[in-house]
Design a protein around this motif. Structure first.
Motif, PDB file in Angstrom:
ATOM      1  N   LEU A  93       0.845  -1.186   0.000  1.00 52.35           N
ATOM      2  CA  LEU A  93       0.000   0.000   0.000  1.00 52.35           C
ATOM      3  C   LEU A  93       0.884   1.240   0.000  1.00 52.35           C
ATOM      4  CD1 LEU A  93      -2.408  -1.097   2.876  1.00 52.35           C
ATOM      5  CD2 LEU A  93      -2.768  -1.400   0.412  1.00 52.35           C
ATOM      6  N   LEU A  94       0.312   2.364  -0.405  1.00 53.23           N
ATOM      7  CA  LEU A  94       1.076   3.613  -0.364  1.00 53.23           C
ATOM      8  C   LEU A  94       1.593   3.896   1.046  1.00 53.23           C
ATOM      9  CD1 LEU A  94      -0.967   6.031  -2.648  1.00 53.23           C
ATOM     10  CD2 LEU A  94       1.359   5.187  -3.050  1.00 53.23           C
ATOM     11  N   SER A  95       0.787   3.538   2.032  1.00 54.58           N
ATOM     12  CA  SER A  95       1.156   3.822   3.421  1.00 54.58           C
ATOM     13  C   SER A  95       2.304   2.955   3.918  1.00 54.58           C
ATOM     14  CB  SER A  95      -0.063   3.629   4.328  1.00 54.58           C
ATOM     15  OG  SER A  95      -0.563   2.309   4.198  1.00 54.58           O
ATOM     16  N   ASP A  96       2.739   1.994   3.121  1.00 57.78           N
ATOM     17  CA  ASP A  96       3.875   1.157   3.519  1.00 57.78           C
ATOM     18  C   ASP A  96       5.214   1.832   3.246  1.00 57.78           C
ATOM     19  OD1 ASP A  96       2.072  -1.758   2.426  1.00 57.78           O
ATOM     20  OD2 ASP A  96       2.338  -1.006   4.475  1.00 57.78           O
ATOM     21  N   SER A  97       5.191   2.968   2.610  1.00 53.37           N
ATOM     22  CA  SER A  97       6.446   3.689   2.364  1.00 53.37           C
ATOM     23  C   SER A  97       7.116   4.052   3.681  1.00 53.37           C
ATOM     24  CB  SER A  97       6.162   4.978   1.586  1.00 53.37           C
ATOM     25  OG  SER A  97       5.730   4.700   0.286  1.00 53.37           O
ATOM     26  N   GLY A  98       8.451   4.028   3.662  1.00 51.27           N
ATOM     27  CA  GLY A  98       9.172   4.397   4.878  1.00 51.27           C
ATOM     28  C   GLY A  98      10.560   3.802   4.885  1.00 51.27           C
ATOM     29  N   PHE A  99      11.216   3.977   6.013  1.00 53.45           N
ATOM     30  CA  PHE A  99      12.560   3.465   6.225  1.00 53.45           C
ATOM     31  C   PHE A  99      12.440   2.289   7.179  1.00 53.45           C
ATOM     32  CE2 PHE A  99      16.915   3.645   5.690  1.00 53.45           C
ATOM     33  CZ  PHE A  99      17.654   3.849   6.847  1.00 53.45           C
ATOM     34  N   TYR A 100      12.837   1.106   6.709  1.00 53.46           N
ATOM     35  CA  TYR A 100      12.676  -0.116   7.491  1.00 53.46           C
ATOM     36  C   TYR A 100      14.013  -0.520   8.084  1.00 53.46           C
ATOM     37  CZ  TYR A 100       7.971  -0.565   5.714  1.00 53.46           C
ATOM     38  OH  TYR A 100       6.650  -0.341   5.442  1.00 53.46           O
ATOM     39  N   LEU A 101      13.980  -0.768   9.369  1.00 56.00           N
ATOM     40  CA  LEU A 101      15.201  -1.103  10.086  1.00 56.00           C
ATOM     41  C   LEU A 101      15.055  -2.462  10.750  1.00 56.00           C
ATOM     42  CD1 LEU A 101      15.724   2.383  11.680  1.00 56.00           C
ATOM     43  CD2 LEU A 101      17.396   1.263  10.210  1.00 56.00           C
TER      44      LEU A 101
END
Lengths: 117, 117
Positions: free
Chosen positions: A82-90
């Motif tokens: 989903l668009l809301s899954d964008s981000g920086f994953y650590l």
């Protein structure tokens, strides 16, 4: 010494596509493993943690899942982004002590920057 | 329950001057406390940790922090800022918890440090 590897470093995916992010730890056995997401301008959100193979806890309901097929491998997946899954994953690890683990810091990988188009 | 409050979202200092990053916490038990630093598009790096030993903790890169139970504070300091200190800093608390809880951490909202030449 222990090291943590996370890949890929960056990823651009279309909405609705699948996702697989990998994390491996070297130099230790039976670590605790963690997946976090850091959205722009926001703090870290714990997504999943695992204290052993097939022992994974989810912190928030979401479009993502995690698996731990081997002792030192942790995978973050999605069937449809989903668009809301964008981000920086650590990804992070800490020593899996037999008793209380509160004194153990977590050690982080370099992260994956995920952009959803 | 535990929580962390970083009192400044942004701090601006001149190179060579002292740095002070403020952190207050609340915890149901005797906490362990950590400071992490994050440079752009990188993972979090552990600067130092407090685990109920000496209240003045020395970390890497010249940073130190003092645990003050009466004030529930764990402020981070450095006598002389360097340009490479420009980054985001996170104060983190870990409550006493059994291993089954995975040694979860609670993160402050972060303080972004700008170092002026």
């Amino acid at each position: 010494s222990q090291t943590i590897h996370q890949w890929p470093a960056t990823l651009v995916q279309p909405v609705g596509s699948p996702l697989s992010l990998e994390c491996t730890v070297e130099g230790t056995s039976n670590p605790n493993l963690y997946w976090y997401r850091q959205a722009a301008g926001r703090g870290l959100q714990l997504l999943f943690y695992s204290i052993g193979i097939d022992q994974i806890s989810s912190e928030v309901p979401q479009n993502l899942s995690a698996s731990r097929p081997q002792d030192r491998q942790f995978i973050l997946s999605s069937k449809k982004l989903l668009l809301s899954d964008s981000g920086f994953y650590l990804c992070a690890w800490s020593l899996g002590t037999g008793g209380f683990g509160r004194n153990q810091p977590q050690h982080f990988g370099d992260g994956t920057r995920l952009s959803i188009l | 329950a535990q929580s962390v409050t970083q009192l400044d979202s942004h701090v601006s200092v001149s190179e060579g001057t002292p740095v002070l990053l403020r952190c207050n916490y609340s915890s149901s038990y005797s906490p362990s406390l950590f400071w992490y630093v994050q440079h752009p598009n990188k993972g979090l790096q552990l600067l130092l940790k407090y685990t109920s030993a000496a209240t003045l903790v020395k970390g890497i890169n010249g940073f130190e922090a003092e645990f003050k139970k009466s004030e529930t504070s764990f402020h981070l300091t450095k006598p002389s800022a360097h340009m490479s200190d420009a980054a985001e800093y996170f104060c983190v608390v870990s409550d006493r918890a059994p291993r089954a809880a995975g040694n979860k951490l609670t993160f402050g909202g972060g303080t972004r440090v700008l170092v002026k030449p």
